[in-house]
Design an enzyme around this catalytic site. Structure first.
Site, PDB file in Angstrom:
ATOM      1  N   ASP A 115       0.992  -1.253   0.050  1.00  0.00           N
ATOM      2  CA  ASP A 115      -0.014   0.102  -0.088  1.00  0.00           C
ATOM      3  C   ASP A 115       0.864   1.317  -0.061  1.00  0.00           C
ATOM      4  O   ASP A 115       1.661   1.226   0.826  1.00  0.00           O
ATOM      5  CB  ASP A 115      -0.781  -0.032   1.228  1.00  0.00           C
ATOM      6  CG  ASP A 115      -2.006   1.005   1.412  1.00  0.00           C
ATOM      7  OD1 ASP A 115      -2.390   1.598   0.385  1.00  0.00           O
ATOM      8  OD2 ASP A 115      -2.069   1.424   2.517  1.00  0.00           O
ATOM      9  N   HIS A 116       0.673   2.139  -0.956  1.00  0.00           N
ATOM     10  CA  HIS A 116       1.520   3.235  -1.055  1.00  0.00           C
ATOM     11  C   HIS A 116       2.931   3.417  -0.947  1.00  0.00           C
ATOM     12  O   HIS A 116       3.682   4.001  -0.132  1.00  0.00           O
ATOM     13  CB  HIS A 116       0.923   4.164   0.194  1.00  0.00           C
ATOM     14  CG  HIS A 116      -0.275   4.746   0.227  1.00  0.00           C
ATOM     15  ND1 HIS A 116      -0.682   5.885  -0.785  1.00  0.00           N
ATOM     16  CD2 HIS A 116      -1.537   4.513   0.583  1.00  0.00           C
ATOM     17  CE1 HIS A 116      -1.843   6.282  -0.738  1.00  0.00           C
ATOM     18  NE2 HIS A 116      -2.608   5.294   0.120  1.00  0.00           N
ATOM     19  N   GLU A 125      -1.387   5.897  -8.481  1.00  0.00           N
ATOM     20  CA  GLU A 125      -2.463   7.133  -8.004  1.00  0.00           C
ATOM     21  C   GLU A 125      -2.221   8.315  -8.791  1.00  0.00           C
ATOM     22  O   GLU A 125      -1.147   8.813  -9.088  1.00  0.00           O
ATOM     23  CB  GLU A 125      -2.326   7.308  -6.454  1.00  0.00           C
ATOM     24  CG  GLU A 125      -3.429   8.177  -5.914  1.00  0.00           C
ATOM     25  CD  GLU A 125      -3.227   8.344  -4.373  1.00  0.00           C
ATOM     26  OE1 GLU A 125      -3.425   7.107  -3.865  1.00  0.00           O
ATOM     27  OE2 GLU A 125      -3.483   9.544  -3.891  1.00  0.00           O
ATOM     28  N   HIS A 158      -7.587  10.370   3.752  1.00  0.00           N
ATOM     29  CA  HIS A 158      -7.253   9.206   4.473  1.00  0.00           C
ATOM     30  C   HIS A 158      -7.585   9.695   6.070  1.00  0.00           C
ATOM     31  O   HIS A 158      -7.380  11.044   6.256  1.00  0.00           O
ATOM     32  CB  HIS A 158      -5.432   9.082   4.638  1.00  0.00           C
ATOM     33  CG  HIS A 158      -5.154   8.349   3.262  1.00  0.00           C
ATOM     34  ND1 HIS A 158      -4.267   9.005   2.405  1.00  0.00           N
ATOM     35  CD2 HIS A 158      -5.453   7.003   2.725  1.00  0.00           C
ATOM     36  CE1 HIS A 158      -4.203   7.863   1.379  1.00  0.00           C
ATOM     37  NE2 HIS A 158      -4.910   6.885   1.404  1.00  0.00           N
ATOM     38  N   GLY A 159      -7.807   8.753   7.108  1.00  0.00           N
ATOM     39  CA  GLY A 159      -7.998   8.690   8.516  1.00  0.00           C
ATOM     40  C   GLY A 159      -9.243   9.255   8.828  1.00  0.00           C
ATOM     41  O   GLY A 159     -10.263   9.231   7.951  1.00  0.00           O
ATOM     42  N   GLY A 173      -8.986   5.809   1.301  1.00  0.00           N
ATOM     43  CA  GLY A 173      -9.532   6.754   2.464  1.00  0.00           C
ATOM     44  C   GLY A 173     -10.941   6.392   2.398  1.00  0.00           C
ATOM     45  O   GLY A 173     -11.855   7.360   2.592  1.00  0.00           O
ATOM     46  N   ALA A 174     -11.452   5.047   2.386  1.00  0.00           N
ATOM     47  CA  ALA A 174     -12.983   5.020   2.409  1.00  0.00           C
ATOM     48  C   ALA A 174     -13.502   4.569   3.917  1.00  0.00           C
ATOM     49  O   ALA A 174     -14.775   4.415   4.142  1.00  0.00           O
ATOM     50  CB  ALA A 174     -13.005   3.437   1.534  1.00  0.00           C
ATOM     51  N   SER A 175     -12.629   4.725   4.918  1.00  0.00           N
ATOM     52  CA  SER A 175     -13.372   4.688   6.402  1.00  0.00           C
ATOM     53  C   SER A 175     -14.083   6.023   6.454  1.00  0.00           C
ATOM     54  O   SER A 175     -13.747   6.938   6.027  1.00  0.00           O
ATOM     55  CB  SER A 175     -12.101   4.675   7.296  1.00  0.00           C
ATOM     56  OG  SER A 175     -11.301   3.532   7.233  1.00  0.00           O
ATOM     57  N   ASP A 220      -8.465   1.199   6.297  1.00  0.00           N
ATOM     58  CA  ASP A 220      -7.511   1.116   7.476  1.00  0.00           C
ATOM     59  C   ASP A 220      -8.198   1.673   8.870  1.00  0.00           C
ATOM     60  O   ASP A 220      -8.388   0.677   9.713  1.00  0.00           O
ATOM     61  CB  ASP A 220      -6.430   1.674   7.117  1.00  0.00           C
ATOM     62  CG  ASP A 220      -5.253   1.414   8.082  1.00  0.00           C
ATOM     63  OD1 ASP A 220      -5.623   0.405   8.923  1.00  0.00           O
ATOM     64  OD2 ASP A 220      -4.015   1.755   7.928  1.00  0.00           O
TER      65      ASP A 220
HETATM   66  P1  13P Z   1      -8.491   5.137   5.635  1.00  0.00           P
HETATM   67  O1  13P Z   1      -7.628   4.818   6.753  1.00  0.00           O
HETATM   68  O2  13P Z   1      -8.965   6.434   5.631  1.00  0.00           O
HETATM   69  O3  13P Z   1      -9.660   4.121   5.613  1.00  0.00           O
HETATM   70  O4  13P Z   1      -7.566   4.679   4.190  1.00  0.00           O
HETATM   71  C1  13P Z   1      -7.098   3.476   4.085  1.00  0.00           C
HETATM   72  C2  13P Z   1      -6.125   3.674   2.687  1.00  0.00           C
HETATM   73  O5  13P Z   1      -6.415   4.744   1.837  1.00  0.00           O
HETATM   74  C3  13P Z   1      -5.159   2.895   2.687  1.00  0.00           C
HETATM   75  O6  13P Z   1      -4.300   2.830   1.600  1.00  0.00           O
HETATM   76  O1  G3H Z   2      -3.157   4.960   3.678  1.00  0.00           O
HETATM   77  C1  G3H Z   2      -2.529   4.767   4.733  1.00  0.00           C
HETATM   78  C2  G3H Z   2      -2.710   3.533   5.408  1.00  0.00           C
HETATM   79  O2  G3H Z   2      -3.969   3.934   6.377  1.00  0.00           O
HETATM   80  C3  G3H Z   2      -1.638   3.131   6.025  1.00  0.00           C
HETATM   81  O3  G3H Z   2      -1.272   3.988   7.139  1.00  0.00           O
HETATM   82  O4  G3H Z   2       1.149   4.293   6.924  1.00  0.00           O
HETATM   83  O5  G3H Z   2      -0.027   4.468   9.051  1.00  0.00           O
HETATM   84  O6  G3H Z   2       0.367   2.346   8.232  1.00  0.00           O
HETATM   85  P1  G3H Z   2       0.306   3.990   7.819  1.00  0.00           P
HETATM   86 ZN    ZN Z   3      -4.617   5.006   0.759  1.00  0.00          ZN
END
Ligand code: 13P
Ligand code: G3H
Ligand code: ZN
Length: 286
Positions: free
Chosen positions: A81-82, A133, A179-180, A208-210, A231
């Site tokens: 991821d990223h 992205e 995100h977050g 960022g779907a949370s 996440d």
């Molecule tokens: P959230 O933590 O906002 O759900 O984002 C997750 C994400 O995009 C991980 O790449």
């Molecule tokens: O998009 C980011 C994810 O929520 C991962 O977060 O880098 O704190 O592990 P992190």
């Molecule tokens: Zn992300």
């Protein structure tokens, strides 16, 4: 069973659903997510950030996911991821990961294209899928202007050029998520999503779907999102589970008694998300 990101997301694209792309940081979260996917007969994409690699170690995370995948017939994808560096991506490839994200979204378009194209070439040579992205995930203010929107969100014409010149397997887009935890109510640009999906006709990813509502998530799936990154909602569920263990017994000191409710809480949230994404039962659809 471990499968490539391309195989997993092409199936979702073809059948019109989204795969949950859930972040893992430890064994309990991994077990919770796999148990939820098994119960729902859903494919699941387990994703690991560079922060998670720093916390738990590439070798531990790789080994744990491979054990989980070897014990189930549910399709599992192990995804970076990223990813921000060539080194991390190469390391994932040598550890048998089946998908990587290269995040060059902070670069100017031409640099993002050149770096992503290079990574695609290397990854595809080993059968590994690549997500990239375009646009910035900064959320939205109510009074954002059209010009501001156009400079932050994914531009459909740029997306078409980006995909054509890089050869990526899936595209993460910016349409108003962040995100977050959200401070205000997120407003999503569904029209932009619809335009991009129709132009590209390929797997689309939502980060960022949370914190999005069931209605928002289902609308995104109906408009062609095939991978939904979550996440924060799982972090919250895990931590709530830990609190509940202490609420039940403030003197508890056996980590197993503290982490079992945390694992169960993550599993329950994952089941709900999987149902919203329409991926239940999809592990059994050819
Ligand atoms: P959230 O933590 O906002 O759900 O984002 C997750 C994400 O995009 C991980 O790449
Ligand atoms: O998009 C980011 C994810 O929520 C991962 O977060 O880098 O704190 O592990 P992190
Ligand atoms: Zn992300």
């Amino acid at each position: 069973m471990l499968v490539s990101g391309k195989q997993m997301l092409e199936h979702a694209h073809k059948h019109g659903y989204a795969v949950g792309a859930f972040n893992i940081n430890n064994m309990e979260i991994l077990q919770a997510l796999v148990a939820a996917a098994e119960e729902e007969r859903s494919p699941v994409l387990l994703q690991v950030s560079e922060g998670a690699i720093k916390y738990a170690g590439m070798d531990y995370l790789s080994a744990m996911v491979k054990v989980a995948a070897s014990k189930t017939d549910i399709p599992i994808c192990l995804h970076l991821d990223h990813g921000t560096t060539y080194e991390t991506i190469m390391q994932c490839m040598t550890h048998g990961w089946t998908s990587v994200m290269y995040d060059g979204s902070h670069h100017p378009l031409e640099t993002n294209i050149a770096e992503t194209a290079h990574i695609v070439k290397v990854a595809h040579a080993s059968g590994i899928s690549v997500e990239a992205e375009l646009g910035r995930l900064s959320g939205t203010e109510d009074n954002i202007s059209v010009a501001e929107k156009d400079s932050i969100y994914t531009n459909p014409q740029e997306a078409e050029k980006f995909v054509r010149e890089t050869g990526i397997d899936s595209l993460a887009i910016a349409i108003g998520t962040a995100h977050g935890k959200y401070k205000g109510e997120p407003k999503l640009d569904y029209e932009r999503l619809d335009t991009i999906k129709k132009m590209l006709n390929m797997p689309i990813v939502l980060h960022g779907a949370s914190g999005l509502t069931e209605e928002q998530l289902k609308k995104c799936v109906s408009l062609g999102v095939n991978k939904i990154n979550i996440d924060t909602d799982f972090r919250q569920a895990f931590t709530d589970g830990i609190h509940s263990a202490f609420d039940a017994d403030p003197d508890v000191f056996d980590p197993r008694k503290i982490l079992s409710p945390a694992r169960e809480a993550v599993k329950q949230v994952a089941i709900k998300k999987i149902r919203m994404f329409g991926s239940s039962g999809m592990a059994d659809v050819k």
